[in-house]
Design an enzyme around this catalytic site. Structure first.
Site, PDB file in Angstrom:
ATOM      1  N   ARG A 212      -2.498   0.108  -9.994  1.00 47.01           N
ATOM      2  CA  ARG A 212      -1.362  -0.721 -10.413  1.00 47.01           C
ATOM      3  C   ARG A 212      -1.806  -2.156 -10.660  1.00 47.01           C
ATOM      4  O   ARG A 212      -2.895  -2.546 -10.235  1.00 47.01           O
ATOM      5  CB  ARG A 212      -0.316  -0.754  -9.269  1.00 47.01           C
TER       6      ARG A 212
ATOM      7  N   ASP B  41       9.306   5.024   7.870  1.00 44.30           N
ATOM      8  CA  ASP B  41       8.921   6.276   8.549  1.00 44.30           C
ATOM      9  C   ASP B  41       7.938   7.104   7.724  1.00 44.30           C
ATOM     10  O   ASP B  41       7.510   8.177   8.150  1.00 44.30           O
ATOM     11  CB  ASP B  41      10.172   7.114   8.886  1.00 44.30           C
ATOM     12  N   GLY B  42       7.608   6.618   6.525  1.00 41.36           N
ATOM     13  CA  GLY B  42       6.646   7.350   5.699  1.00 41.36           C
ATOM     14  C   GLY B  42       7.236   8.583   5.031  1.00 41.36           C
ATOM     15  O   GLY B  42       6.515   9.368   4.403  1.00 41.36           O
TER      16      GLY B  42
ATOM     17  N   ASP C 103       3.720  -3.971  -8.243  1.00 40.55           N
ATOM     18  CA  ASP C 103       3.144  -2.777  -7.603  1.00 40.55           C
ATOM     19  C   ASP C 103       3.708  -1.501  -8.214  1.00 40.55           C
ATOM     20  O   ASP C 103       3.217  -0.409  -7.939  1.00 40.55           O
ATOM     21  CB  ASP C 103       3.392  -2.791  -6.083  1.00 40.55           C
TER      22      ASP C 103
ATOM     23  N   GLY D  13       2.915   3.453   1.446  1.00 39.52           N
ATOM     24  CA  GLY D  13       3.521   3.554   2.778  1.00 39.52           C
ATOM     25  C   GLY D  13       3.993   4.948   3.116  1.00 39.52           C
ATOM     26  O   GLY D  13       4.328   5.254   4.260  1.00 39.52           O
TER      27      GLY D  13
ATOM     28  N   GLY E 259       0.863  -1.179   0.000  1.00 39.03           N
ATOM     29  CA  GLY E 259       0.000   0.000   0.000  1.00 39.03           C
ATOM     30  C   GLY E 259       0.894   1.221   0.000  1.00 39.03           C
ATOM     31  O   GLY E 259       2.119   1.096   0.097  1.00 39.03           O
TER      32      GLY E 259
HETATM   33  P1  AMP Z   1       8.845   1.101  -4.006  1.00 42.70           P
HETATM   34  O1  AMP Z   1       9.417  -0.203  -4.493  1.00 42.70           O
HETATM   35  O2  AMP Z   1       9.829   2.189  -3.825  1.00 42.70           O
HETATM   36  O3  AMP Z   1       7.716   1.532  -4.852  1.00 42.70           O
HETATM   37  O4  AMP Z   1       8.263   0.858  -2.518  1.00 42.70           O
HETATM   38  C1  AMP Z   1       7.708  -0.354  -2.099  1.00 42.70           C
HETATM   39  C2  AMP Z   1       6.790  -0.140  -0.926  1.00 42.70           C
HETATM   40  O5  AMP Z   1       7.480   0.398   0.203  1.00 42.70           O
HETATM   41  C3  AMP Z   1       5.634   0.799  -1.202  1.00 42.70           C
HETATM   42  O6  AMP Z   1       4.484   0.262  -0.612  1.00 42.70           O
HETATM   43  C4  AMP Z   1       6.064   2.086  -0.520  1.00 42.70           C
HETATM   44  O7  AMP Z   1       4.964   2.875  -0.141  1.00 42.70           O
HETATM   45  C5  AMP Z   1       6.825   1.568   0.677  1.00 42.70           C
HETATM   46  N1  AMP Z   1       7.828   2.527   1.193  1.00 42.70           N
HETATM   47  C6  AMP Z   1       8.921   3.002   0.547  1.00 42.70           C
HETATM   48  N2  AMP Z   1       9.595   3.866   1.352  1.00 42.70           N
HETATM   49  C7  AMP Z   1       8.911   3.948   2.517  1.00 42.70           C
HETATM   50  C8  AMP Z   1       9.095   4.681   3.729  1.00 42.70           C
HETATM   51  N3  AMP Z   1      10.119   5.503   3.924  1.00 42.70           N
HETATM   52  N4  AMP Z   1       8.173   4.512   4.710  1.00 42.70           N
HETATM   53  C9  AMP Z   1       7.116   3.689   4.540  1.00 42.70           C
HETATM   54  N5  AMP Z   1       6.897   2.980   3.431  1.00 42.70           N
HETATM   55  C10 AMP Z   1       7.771   3.099   2.424  1.00 42.70           C
HETATM   56 MG    MG Z   2       6.094   1.525  -5.490  1.00 43.66          MG
END
Ligand code: AMP
Ligand code: MG
Length: 467
Positions: A175, A117-118, A244, A84, A82
């Site tokens: 997605r 940490d979002g 995703d 994040g 989701g």
């Molecule tokens: P990505 O492969 O970069 O698209 O990220 C994979 C997943 O990790 C997605 O669900 C993002 O929302 C989550 N995500 C990436 N960085 C963070 C973060 N700093 N804090 C929380 N969730 C994250």
């Molecule tokens: Mg992503």
């Protein structure tokens, strides 16, 4: 021009498994440091009022903002995910009735943050700004950057770093992983609702057709083929083509450890986490096909009540993928070397050039520029190929050259790194110059400092998610 958003949140009409209501976190001192006036024009948003509008929207506690839920295969392993670190402020509708998701990326924790940490570093958000704006101007479908905010706080990564928010604009953020999440639901209706919503949003013209589900899949497949052919045209390596990170809108999404090829190597991988080369340059077409198969699996029962018949219908479409891709790739490569008409040896001619480029470690972007400027003859090893090429050109029909194929400027890693390091010490001048240059990537008057390939010392061998 509009002085305010024209928001609608149609996504919230979907079953609630698809989202959670979220708000941006409270940041001590948000400051707008970069904004995209071209994109404001596309959205029909007034330039003058923009800073206040954006900050007011982010601080507005009444806003119906939300984060999307999805699942995904990450490097082949299935996970529930989701947004994040993203919150969707709203779907803005411009004067042409086009709908755009306006999303904050790096805006704080959500129910999908897991251990994260979002947040995002200002550096990685600026990097996404540069690369995605560059992709857009290279005529490649992509999410787009509307603005960058400095959050005024330090966030912990390997060291403490400046935090940043990217305001990201997309045709939609649905997605392959959104469908994968829906297919897990016990409620039959969930996937059907998502499906109909997505058709209505992305391809309303087929909504009334009898075999709309199959037609829709065909369109998604076509869009992916076009996208990947374009990535290969400019030497773009996405780096994390997880399901995703594949958008049904056909837009490039989620710029993490992505990079552009410098010297040509079809097996090139930049991402430090891609140990097995799953997402290597030449694997991208295969991976997109794999992702499409994962998408199709989620709605077989909607295609036909008999599973075998449904599989046959899907296979029919996927089998055509390879031949369509190969055809479009060849046409694209022919236009890169400046040949038209057909000759049975065209593919071999291109393959031979690519082999020479690989063996002699020639730069992907600059070799095509050199070829068009007749500058490749300086290499002894090119002589034989150039003779064949000159023979082949004799059957060309003149007047059909495409000026928008070979870019003169791409956001090379070492250059972007250098610009971002300047930003770190408060110098945004290089960033602004670079952004104005990437807006016209097919112009030939690009300063050498931004178009030349990296020296051995400057070469970047690995990229990190750098989130
Ligand atoms: P990505 O492969 O970069 O698209 O990220 C994979 C997943 O990790 C997605 O669900 C993002 O929302 C989550 N995500 C990436 N960085 C963070 C973060 N700093 N804090 C929380 N969730 C994250
Ligand atoms: Mg992503």
């Amino acid at each position: 021009m509009l002085n305010n958003w024209n928001f609608e949140n149609s996504y919230l009409e979907l079953p609630d498994i698809f989202y959670s209501k979220t708000k941006a976190e409270n940041f001590p001192k948000l400051e707008l440091i970069l904004k995209n006036k071209d994109l404001m024009d596309t959205l029909n948003i007034n330039h003058e009022n923009f800073d206040n509008l954006l900050l007011d929207t982010i601080y507005n506690k009444q806003l119906n903002s939300f984060s999307q839920a999805y699942a995904g295969h990450q490097f082949g392993h299935f996970t529930i995910l989701g947004d994040g670190r993203a919150t969707l402020l709203g779907e803005h509708i411009n004067n042409n009735k086009e709908r755009f998701d306006i999303q904050l990326k790096g805006s704080g924790k959500t129910p999908y943050s897991r251990n994260g940490d979002g947040k995002g570093t200002l550096k990685s958000m600026l990097r996404e700004y540069i690369v995605s704006e560059s992709m857009h101007n290279l005529n490649i479908k992509t999410t787009r950057p509307l603005a960058i905010l400095d959050t005024g706080e330090k966030i912990q990564r390997e060291t403490y770093e400046e935090g940043g928010i990217l305001v990201r604009v997309a045709k939609s953020h649905i997605r392959v992983g959104t469908f994968q999440l829906a297919s897990l639901s016990k409620k039959q209706n969930d996937i059907e609702e998502l499906f109909n919503y997505t058709i209505k949003r992305l391809h309303p013209e087929i909504l009334k057709e009898e075999d709309k589900y199959l037609k829709f899949f065909e369109k998604i497949t076509e869009n992916q083929i076009n996208l990947i052919v374009n990535w290969q045209r400019v030497g773009f390596i996405h780096g994390v083509m997880n399901t995703d990170n594949m958008s049904l809108s056909g837009e490039t999404i989620d710029y993490g450890p992505c990079a552009f090829l410098d010297e040509y190597n079809p097996n090139k991988v930049f991402s430090s986490i891609d140990k097995n080369g799953r997402y290597a340059f030449n694997n991208q077409p295969k991976i997109a096909l794999w992702n499409l198969a994962r998408l199709a699996e989620t709605f077989l029962h909607l295609i036909d009540s008999d599973e075998n018949t449904a599989i046959k219908k899907i296979e029919n479409i996927l089998e055509k993928y390879e031949s369509k891709y190969n055809y479009l790739w060849l046409e694209m490569m022919k236009s890169k070397i400046g040949i038209n008409q057909n000759h049975e040896k065209d593919k071999d001619l291109i393959k031979e050039l690519l082999d020479l480029m690989q063996i002699f470690k020639l730069d992907y972007t600059n070799t095509f520029i050199a070829l068009n400027n007749n500058d490749l003859k300086k290499y002894d090893f090119m002589q034989e190929w150039i003779s064949k090429f000159n023979m082949r050109k004799k059957i060309n029909k003149s007047g059909s050259e495409n000026k928008f194929v070979n870019p003169n400027i791409i956001p090379r890693n070492h250059i972007v790194e250098n610009i971002l390091n300047e930003c770190k010490v408060g110098n945004y001048q290089k960033l602004n110059s670079f952004i104005s240059l990437i807006k016209k990537p097919y112009n030939s008057d690009i300063p050498k400092e931004f178009s030349k390939e990296p020296s051995n010392e400057e070469k970047v061998y690995e990229t990190f998610c750098g989130t």
